[in-house]
Design an enzyme around this catalytic site. Structure first.
Site, PDB file in Angstrom:
ATOM      1  N   ASP A 203       0.823  -1.213   0.000  1.00 59.92           N
ATOM      2  CA  ASP A 203       0.000   0.000   0.000  1.00 59.92           C
ATOM      3  C   ASP A 203       0.853   1.257   0.000  1.00 59.92           C
ATOM      4  OD1 ASP A 203      -2.671   1.189   0.160  1.00 59.92           O
ATOM      5  OD2 ASP A 203      -2.038   1.889   2.134  1.00 59.92           O
ATOM      6  N   HIS A 288      -7.642   6.383   1.760  1.00 57.74           N
ATOM      7  CA  HIS A 288      -7.757   7.359   0.671  1.00 57.74           C
ATOM      8  C   HIS A 288      -6.495   7.445  -0.184  1.00 57.74           C
ATOM      9  CE1 HIS A 288     -11.417   8.833   2.614  1.00 57.74           C
ATOM     10  NE2 HIS A 288     -10.746   8.784   3.752  1.00 57.74           N
ATOM     11  N   ARG A 289      -5.531   6.571   0.060  1.00 57.38           N
ATOM     12  CA  ARG A 289      -4.281   6.675  -0.692  1.00 57.38           C
ATOM     13  C   ARG A 289      -4.479   6.442  -2.177  1.00 57.38           C
ATOM     14  NH1 ARG A 289      -0.526   3.396   3.633  1.00 57.38           N
ATOM     15  NH2 ARG A 289      -0.088   5.163   5.012  1.00 57.38           N
ATOM     16  N   ALA A 290      -5.359   5.525  -2.536  1.00 64.52           N
ATOM     17  CA  ALA A 290      -5.594   5.257  -3.953  1.00 64.52           C
ATOM     18  C   ALA A 290      -6.183   6.474  -4.645  1.00 64.52           C
ATOM     19  CB  ALA A 290      -6.521   4.052  -4.119  1.00 64.52           C
ATOM     20  N   ALA A 293      -3.369   9.121  -4.927  1.00 64.04           N
ATOM     21  CA  ALA A 293      -2.333   8.704  -5.870  1.00 64.04           C
ATOM     22  C   ALA A 293      -2.818   8.819  -7.310  1.00 64.04           C
ATOM     23  CB  ALA A 293      -1.899   7.273  -5.567  1.00 64.04           C
TER      24      ALA A 293
END
Length: 395
Positions: A203, A288-290, A293
């Site tokens: 991740d 919320h990283r996706a 990114a």
């Protein structure tokens, strides 16, 4: 001397993107993490012998030159005190020079001390500890590369995760501690047949690219010709349309340098932001990283292509790299198809020139207000040299 892993599977001297046939998607993904320092890194997954490691190491030649404190072992930025080490912050005036961003390899057999650095026991007892920087210190404001990252020992993975999350590294021994900045882009290559990656580390890669061997006869002949050094080798026409370098540009370094300069002015229409967050939410990814990114990658792809506005193609391409490696897997259910998820959310039902006037189609060349995630024009912004490249290694 500390082994930084340069002797492990060394790349061909002077190797560049054009030395590998095909793999245009990987070249493009590596290019955008060189453009946007806010992207945490890229994970490259694929079978053996597909050029993963060669291309990852070739990135070193295209990294930007940065303004650094000349006598600082961590390459601190001269004007950004929040990102400086304690020694640089204490000085009123510092010497400045320009040098290429570092590209540091973390070997699988490295010790924890080699990664984080070491404090001299004798000096620590005298009250004046001597610190020997490790690989994290050398990778600050550059790239930390791990080949076969899925085989990295867990105790080293923990250290990398801690440093990546904090942007700093702390070494403690006998009651003495030393902290220094450790901001780096993480690039990892792996063969999935040799084992999976810990979810926590997976991740941490903002993007992931899957690569396969070339299928067309002409392409495979071109690979053999290049390996044998045969002159006039025909590179063939690849079925996937990949060019021999990132975006068909014979100078990826200059292209990356130009993209870094224009990135702050690239906008991402609101409609695409909504599409991305709804796509990631509906896909069931954690956190919320996706979302972040994919949004950053879409803007960076537009900058790489010389546009001031992201278009649907940028969004689809960014989502295809930011989403798949984060999808949850259930042993009792078929895995979700990332392409179907993206098609469902970013289908062809969007009309030319959306009703809200967000300019989400077209070539994106119209100027617009800068996105909120701007890059300040400081020491990380390249100054093109006479040749226009960003990978010049001259002092």
């Amino acid at each position: 001397m500390l082994d930084e892993g340069a002797s492990k599977n060394p790349s061909t001297p002077g190797a560049g993107f054009a030395d590998v046939v095909g793999q245009g998607k990987l070249k493009r993904a590596l290019s955008i993490v060189a453009v946007d320092d806010a992207l945490s890194g890229v994970l490259v997954r694929g079978e053996k012998g597909t050029g993963k490691s060669t291309l990852a190491r070739a990135l070193a030649g295209y990294l930007p030159r940065r303004r650094v404190v000349a006598d600082c072992p961590f390459g601190c930025p001269p004007t950004d005190r929040d990102r400086q080490c304690p020694d640089c912050r204490r000085r009123a005036c510092v010497p400045v020079e320009r040098r290429p961003a570092p590209f540091v390899t973390l070997p699988l057999g490295a010790t924890r001390e080699a990664l984080v650095g070491s404090l001299s026991v004798a000096d620590a007892l005298d009250g004046a500890a001597s610190f020997e920087p490790g690989l994290l210190a050398r990778a600050n404001r550059g790239v930390l590369y791990v080949d076969e990252v899925n085989l990295l020992d867990d105790h080293l993975v923990d250290v990398v995760l801690d440093a990546a999350a904090a942007g700093r590294n702390t070494v403690e021994r006998d009651g003495v501690s030393r902290t220094h900045p450790a901001e780096f882009t993480l690039v990892g290559t792996m063969n999935p047949e040799e084992g999976d990656l810990r979810p926590q580390l997976r991740d941490r890669f903002d993007l992931a690219v899957d690569v396969t061997g070339l299928r067309e006869t002409a392409d495979r002949v071109a690979v053999v010709d290049r390996a044998l050094g045969r002159d006039g080798a025909d590179t063939g026409t690849r079925a996937d349309g990949d060019s021999d370098d990132a975006g068909g540009d014979p100078d990826p370094g200059a292209r990356i340098a130009g993209a870094r300069e224009r990135l702050a002015d690239v906008t991402l229409p609101d409609a695409f932001v909504r599409d991305l967050v709804e796509l990631c939410r509906d896909a069931g990814v954690d956190g919320h990283r996706a979302d972040i990114a994919a949004a950053r990658a879409a803007r960076t792809l537009a900058a790489l292509d010389g546009r001031s506005r992201a278009i649907e193609g940028d969004v689809r391409e960014a989502a295809s790299w930011a989403l798949p490696h984060r999808l949850r897997t259930d042993p009792f259910e078929d895995a979700a198809d990332p392409e179907e998820l993206i098609d469902d959310r970013l289908g062809d039902d969007r009309t030319e020139g959306a009703a809200d006037g967000d300019g989400s189609h077209g070539d994106g060349s119209d100027s617009d207000e800068s996105h909120g995630d701007e890059r300040a024009p400081d020491e990380d912004t390249p100054e093109p040299d006479a040749e226009g490249g960003s990978g010049d290694s001259d002092a």
